[in-house]
Design a protein around this motif. Sequence first.
Motif, PDB file in Angstrom:
ATOM      1  N   ARG A  60     -26.065  11.688 -34.464  1.00  0.00           N
ATOM      2  CA  ARG A  60     -26.855  11.812 -35.692  1.00  0.00           C
ATOM      3  C   ARG A  60     -27.640  13.123 -35.717  1.00  0.00           C
ATOM      4  O   ARG A  60     -28.209  13.544 -34.707  1.00  0.00           O
ATOM      5  N   ASP A  61     -27.649  13.744 -36.878  1.00  0.00           N
ATOM      6  CA  ASP A  61     -28.474  14.948 -37.080  1.00  0.00           C
ATOM      7  C   ASP A  61     -29.912  14.498 -37.284  1.00  0.00           C
ATOM      8  O   ASP A  61     -30.247  13.899 -38.301  1.00  0.00           O
ATOM      9  N   ARG A  62     -30.754  14.793 -36.304  1.00  0.00           N
ATOM     10  CA  ARG A  62     -32.131  14.311 -36.359  1.00  0.00           C
ATOM     11  C   ARG A  62     -33.082  15.325 -36.990  1.00  0.00           C
ATOM     12  O   ARG A  62     -34.252  15.411 -36.639  1.00  0.00           O
ATOM     13  N   GLY A  63     -32.582  16.088 -37.933  1.00  0.00           N
ATOM     14  CA  GLY A  63     -33.398  17.096 -38.593  1.00  0.00           C
ATOM     15  C   GLY A  63     -34.402  16.530 -39.573  1.00  0.00           C
ATOM     16  O   GLY A  63     -35.349  17.206 -39.960  1.00  0.00           O
ATOM     17  N   SER A  64     -34.199  15.267 -39.995  1.00  0.00           N
ATOM     18  CA  SER A  64     -35.139  14.657 -40.938  1.00  0.00           C
ATOM     19  C   SER A  64     -35.785  13.439 -40.290  1.00  0.00           C
ATOM     20  O   SER A  64     -35.188  12.806 -39.411  1.00  0.00           O
ATOM     21  N   PRO A  65     -37.002  13.085 -40.713  1.00  0.00           N
ATOM     22  CA  PRO A  65     -37.683  11.921 -40.122  1.00  0.00           C
ATOM     23  C   PRO A  65     -36.883  10.634 -40.293  1.00  0.00           C
ATOM     24  O   PRO A  65     -36.919   9.758 -39.429  1.00  0.00           O
ATOM     25  N   GLN A  66     -36.130  10.505 -41.406  1.00  0.00           N
ATOM     26  CA  GLN A  66     -35.365   9.287 -41.650  1.00  0.00           C
ATOM     27  C   GLN A  66     -34.251   9.101 -40.624  1.00  0.00           C
ATOM     28  O   GLN A  66     -33.818   7.979 -40.363  1.00  0.00           O
ATOM     29  N   ALA A  67     -33.766  10.203 -40.073  1.00  0.00           N
ATOM     30  CA  ALA A  67     -32.656  10.121 -39.120  1.00  0.00           C
ATOM     31  C   ALA A  67     -33.135  10.065 -37.671  1.00  0.00           C
ATOM     32  O   ALA A  67     -32.333   9.858 -36.765  1.00  0.00           O
ATOM     33  N   ASP A  68     -34.426  10.224 -37.454  1.00  0.00           N
ATOM     34  CA  ASP A  68     -34.960  10.263 -36.091  1.00  0.00           C
ATOM     35  C   ASP A  68     -35.694   8.959 -35.794  1.00  0.00           C
ATOM     36  O   ASP A  68     -36.891   8.828 -36.051  1.00  0.00           O
ATOM     37  N   TYR A  69     -34.954   7.995 -35.267  1.00  0.00           N
ATOM     38  CA  TYR A  69     -35.552   6.696 -34.935  1.00  0.00           C
ATOM     39  C   TYR A  69     -34.923   6.196 -33.640  1.00  0.00           C
ATOM     40  O   TYR A  69     -33.862   6.661 -33.220  1.00  0.00           O
ATOM     41  N   ASP A  70     -35.597   5.254 -33.010  1.00  0.00           N
ATOM     42  CA  ASP A  70     -35.107   4.720 -31.744  1.00  0.00           C
ATOM     43  C   ASP A  70     -33.891   3.823 -31.966  1.00  0.00           C
ATOM     44  O   ASP A  70     -33.771   3.151 -32.996  1.00  0.00           O
ATOM     45  N   ALA A  71     -33.007   3.818 -30.994  1.00  0.00           N
ATOM     46  CA  ALA A  71     -31.854   2.922 -31.056  1.00  0.00           C
ATOM     47  C   ALA A  71     -32.341   1.469 -31.025  1.00  0.00           C
ATOM     48  O   ALA A  71     -33.343   1.151 -30.381  1.00  0.00           O
ATOM     49  N   TYR A  72     -31.648   0.596 -31.730  1.00  0.00           N
ATOM     50  CA  TYR A  72     -32.020  -0.816 -31.743  1.00  0.00           C
ATOM     51  C   TYR A  72     -30.749  -1.655 -31.731  1.00  0.00           C
ATOM     52  O   TYR A  72     -29.698  -1.266 -32.256  1.00  0.00           O
ATOM     53  N   ALA A  73     -30.829  -2.822 -31.105  1.00  0.00           N
ATOM     54  CA  ALA A  73     -29.638  -3.648 -30.874  1.00  0.00           C
ATOM     55  C   ALA A  73     -28.983  -4.092 -32.174  1.00  0.00           C
ATOM     56  O   ALA A  73     -27.757  -4.193 -32.264  1.00  0.00           O
TER      57      ALA A  73
END
Length: 268
Positions: A60-73
């Motif tokens: 994932r491109d983590r350039g935006s806050p929406q794309a930068d989140y912790d992995a979850y099951a």
Amino acid sequence: MMTALTTSAQGTGARVDLIGTIHSEWIKFRGLTSNIALAGFALLLLIANGVAMPWAYVFRDRGSPQADYDAYAEMIVDKTGYVGVVLAVLAVLLVTNEYRSGQIRTTLLSIPSRVPALMSKATIIAAVSFVIGVISSLIGFAVAPTILTGGGYSYQLEAPDALRLIGSSGLYLATLSIIGIAIGSLIRNVVASVLTTIVFLVVAPVIPQMFSEYGTEITRFFPIQAGSFLLAPHGTDPMGPWGGYLVLAAWTITLFTAAAITLKRRDA
């Protein structure tokens, strides 16, 4: 060609009970290649989703806050409902193909009370859907940690939560698929029933968001959206996982009851 139901009824000289009806429906289900193909297609889609989601997270491109989140099951199973539309369509075909071929008359001659015939079809598709949900989620949860670890990521998943998500995947799909049985029985026509199922499950939930400021709130109460709370992280919605499932179950019970009443009152 006589159905398995008719053969059974003639062999015993008695009406077929619910267990016999379920057995006969299973013979009919596995006897059609198209049924196995659609069920297998749904299984493959769910497995592919369970594998693709962790890969998508890694790259994932983590350039935006929406794309930068912790992995979850729950990311492994959170698209389950949309793939479940394939199983709902399969359920529609279980009913409508009998009307198209005229085989429904033979079936109902063997089961004059009619409702057991509908219940047996619902039982078969629910059981198949449950197994598909369990197997696909098991594979997803087995593979995802390795994929995430390869990218330097991970999530925490305790055994009770894993069992809950795996079981809920099956339960969600099983309940959703029965809606297809109900719609197929109510409409009977193959094309109209398939289109109605797709519109009801996929298109209709979008409409309130187009025309109402409360659209997002309304959409929560449609079958796929409400049922998805079973597989969502805790705290995602005040309705909660089992509140969402009760909404899905209410839709299913209402439609199935309407189908059963209509089947008893209407000519084959």
